[in-house]
Design an enzyme around this catalytic site. Structure first.
Site, PDB file in Angstrom:
ATOM      1  N   TYR A 259       0.842  -1.207   0.000  1.00  0.00           N
ATOM      2  CA  TYR A 259       0.000   0.000   0.000  1.00  0.00           C
ATOM      3  C   TYR A 259       0.874   1.252   0.000  1.00  0.00           C
ATOM      4  O   TYR A 259       0.638   2.192  -0.775  1.00  0.00           O
ATOM      5  CB  TYR A 259      -0.919  -0.009   1.221  1.00  0.00           C
TER       6      TYR A 259
ATOM      7  N   LYS B  47       0.910   4.129  -3.012  1.00  0.00           N
ATOM      8  CA  LYS B  47       0.516   5.535  -2.823  1.00  0.00           C
ATOM      9  C   LYS B  47       1.686   6.490  -3.078  1.00  0.00           C
ATOM     10  O   LYS B  47       1.473   7.617  -3.518  1.00  0.00           O
ATOM     11  CB  LYS B  47      -0.081   5.736  -1.431  1.00  0.00           C
TER      12      LYS B  47
HETATM   13  N1  NAD Z   1     -10.250   5.369   4.949  1.00  0.00           N
HETATM   14  C1  NAD Z   1      -9.019   5.774   5.222  1.00  0.00           C
HETATM   15  O1  NAD Z   1      -8.618   5.840   6.407  1.00  0.00           O
HETATM   16  C2  NAD Z   1      -8.109   6.207   4.100  1.00  0.00           C
HETATM   17  C3  NAD Z   1      -6.900   6.840   4.425  1.00  0.00           C
HETATM   18  C4  NAD Z   1      -6.035   7.236   3.399  1.00  0.00           C
HETATM   19  C5  NAD Z   1      -6.392   7.027   2.075  1.00  0.00           C
HETATM   20  N2  NAD Z   1      -7.573   6.408   1.773  1.00  0.00           N
HETATM   21  C6  NAD Z   1      -7.888   6.202   0.354  1.00  0.00           C
HETATM   22  O2  NAD Z   1      -9.188   6.647   0.095  1.00  0.00           O
HETATM   23  C7  NAD Z   1      -9.703   6.005  -1.074  1.00  0.00           C
HETATM   24  C8  NAD Z   1     -11.132   5.586  -0.832  1.00  0.00           C
HETATM   25  O3  NAD Z   1     -11.166   4.592   0.155  1.00  0.00           O
HETATM   26  P1  NAD Z   1     -12.247   4.517   1.318  1.00  0.00           P
HETATM   27  O4  NAD Z   1     -11.510   4.659   2.594  1.00  0.00           O
HETATM   28  O5  NAD Z   1     -13.390   5.412   1.036  1.00  0.00           O
HETATM   29  O6  NAD Z   1     -12.619   2.954   1.199  1.00  0.00           O
HETATM   30  P2  NAD Z   1     -13.974   2.165   0.952  1.00  0.00           P
HETATM   31  O7  NAD Z   1     -13.569   0.744   0.979  1.00  0.00           O
HETATM   32  O8  NAD Z   1     -15.031   2.613   1.889  1.00  0.00           O
HETATM   33  O9  NAD Z   1     -14.378   2.594  -0.533  1.00  0.00           O
HETATM   34  C9  NAD Z   1     -13.625   2.196  -1.651  1.00  0.00           C
HETATM   35  C10 NAD Z   1     -14.558   1.733  -2.765  1.00  0.00           C
HETATM   36  O10 NAD Z   1     -13.747   1.344  -3.879  1.00  0.00           O
HETATM   37  C11 NAD Z   1     -14.313   0.184  -4.447  1.00  0.00           C
HETATM   38  N3  NAD Z   1     -13.282  -0.583  -5.163  1.00  0.00           N
HETATM   39  C12 NAD Z   1     -12.256  -1.277  -4.615  1.00  0.00           C
HETATM   40  N4  NAD Z   1     -11.553  -1.900  -5.552  1.00  0.00           N
HETATM   41  C13 NAD Z   1     -12.137  -1.598  -6.735  1.00  0.00           C
HETATM   42  C14 NAD Z   1     -11.876  -1.959  -8.079  1.00  0.00           C
HETATM   43  N5  NAD Z   1     -10.867  -2.787  -8.406  1.00  0.00           N
HETATM   44  N6  NAD Z   1     -12.688  -1.477  -9.051  1.00  0.00           N
HETATM   45  C15 NAD Z   1     -13.726  -0.668  -8.746  1.00  0.00           C
HETATM   46  N7  NAD Z   1     -14.018  -0.300  -7.486  1.00  0.00           N
HETATM   47  C16 NAD Z   1     -13.240  -0.756  -6.494  1.00  0.00           C
HETATM   48  C17 NAD Z   1     -14.883  -0.601  -3.266  1.00  0.00           C
HETATM   49  O11 NAD Z   1     -15.894  -1.520  -3.666  1.00  0.00           O
HETATM   50  C18 NAD Z   1     -15.408   0.528  -2.375  1.00  0.00           C
HETATM   51  O12 NAD Z   1     -16.784   0.758  -2.573  1.00  0.00           O
HETATM   52  C19 NAD Z   1      -8.720   4.859  -1.362  1.00  0.00           C
HETATM   53  O13 NAD Z   1      -7.897   5.206  -2.459  1.00  0.00           O
HETATM   54  C20 NAD Z   1      -7.897   4.752  -0.094  1.00  0.00           C
HETATM   55  O14 NAD Z   1      -6.616   4.243  -0.320  1.00  0.00           O
HETATM   56  C21 NAD Z   1      -8.434   5.997   2.757  1.00  0.00           C
END
Ligand code: NAD
Length: 251
Positions: free
Chosen positions: A153, A157
């Site tokens: 991861y 990123k």
């Molecule tokens: N939640 C955190 O603490 C956090 C922190 C830093 C960065 N992020 C980043 O935020 C972004 C959103 O994540 P989130 O936290 O809202 O997670 P989440 O799991 O709630 O939402 C992510 C969505 O992406 C979809 N997804 C995953 N793989 C996929 C694919 N191959 N094709 C199409 N859709 C796909 C999932 O079904 C899900 O609905 C990500 O890039 C994650 O790395 C999240």
């Protein structure tokens, strides 16, 4: 505010968390949305929630690692795409390198980095014809430092930041802005807390940094930053990785 009236915008990972909050606000602000997610069930729920407000979005259920999904998205969007939000992403269960198998590495890099490159490439080809647009990619605090996730991861990123900046430099003069938001901990579904986390070794090593983490944000707070960068309010902002983490990165 109706910052996106008349604009077409694609949001990936729109079925949950940060992407869902972003898509909903984009549509509330007048935008014509294309919601992409691997989960049809989550997209159905999104459509239901929007309908309750008298709003709508187009949807594409598909895996972003398939070229056919990328093709379907740009075809549905039509000739003019104003906004692309590359947001879908997955975690790596904090697995350390000596325990990492190729499958986990390939999947994380493929979803978090390669699919962002492929969709951005397809959209940029259209934006170059129409005169430009805004691309915002969801990065992570794990793109600045190594103490937030596992090796795959963190690597993905860090790659995202390079991609975002490269696009900004090469296409900025042709009307395409490329920026990222780097969230800290945010209340979403990215980690299934009912399952044991595999990377005990990594978690132990990250201990001090994780203990130092700021509060857990609401997805809407991160979406607000994403949409600022996607809007004309950010017309002079290009190549920026904006942290939305209550100051965690700065510590
Ligand atoms: N939640 C955190 O603490 C956090 C922190 C830093 C960065 N992020 C980043 O935020 C972004 C959103 O994540 P989130 O936290 O809202 O997670 P989440 O799991 O709630 O939402 C992510 C969505 O992406 C979809 N997804 C995953 N793989 C996929 C694919 N191959 N094709 C199409 N859709 C796909 C999932 O079904 C899900 O609905 C990500 O890039 C994650 O790395 C999240």
């Amino acid at each position: 505010m109706k910052r996106f009236e008349g604009k077409v915008g694609i949001v990936t990972g729109a079925g949950s968390g940060i992407g869902k909050a972003t898509l909903i606000r984009f549509v509330r602000e007048g935008g014509s949305g294309i919601a992409v997610d691997i989960s049809q069930e989550r997209l159905d729920q999104l459509v239901k929630e929007l309908a309750a407000e008298g709003l709508q979005t187009k949807t594409i259920a598909g895996d972003l690692t398939f070229n056919s999904t990328i093709d379907a998205i740009v075809e549905m969007a039509g000739p003019k795409i104003d906004v692309l939000i590359n947001n879908a992403g997955i975690m790596d269960e904090f697995v350390p390198l000596d325990e990492l198998d190729d499958e986990m590495w390939d999947r994380v890099i493929s979803v978090n980095l390669t699919s962002v490159m492929k969709l951005s490439r397809a959209v940029i080809r259209k934006m170059l014809v129409t005169g430009g647009g805004a691309i915002v990619t969801t990065s992570s605090g794990a793109a600045f430092k190594s103490g937030i996730a596992g090796t795959a991861y963190t690597s993905s990123k860090h790659g995202v930041n390079g991609l975002v900046k490269s696009i900004s430099t090469i296409y900025g003069s042709r009307g395409i802005r490329s920026n990222a938001v780097a969230p800290g901990g945010t209340k979403t579904n990215i980690m299934d807390m009912s399952k044991p986390i595999k990377g005990a070794t990594t978690l132990q090593a990250l201990g001090a940094n994780m203990a130092n983490a700021s509060r857990t944000a609401e997805p809407e707070e991160v979406a607000a930053c994403i949409l600022f960068l996607a809007s004309d309010d950010a017309s002079n902002v290009n190549g920026v990785i904006m942290a939305s983490d209550s100051g965690w990165t700065a510590k």
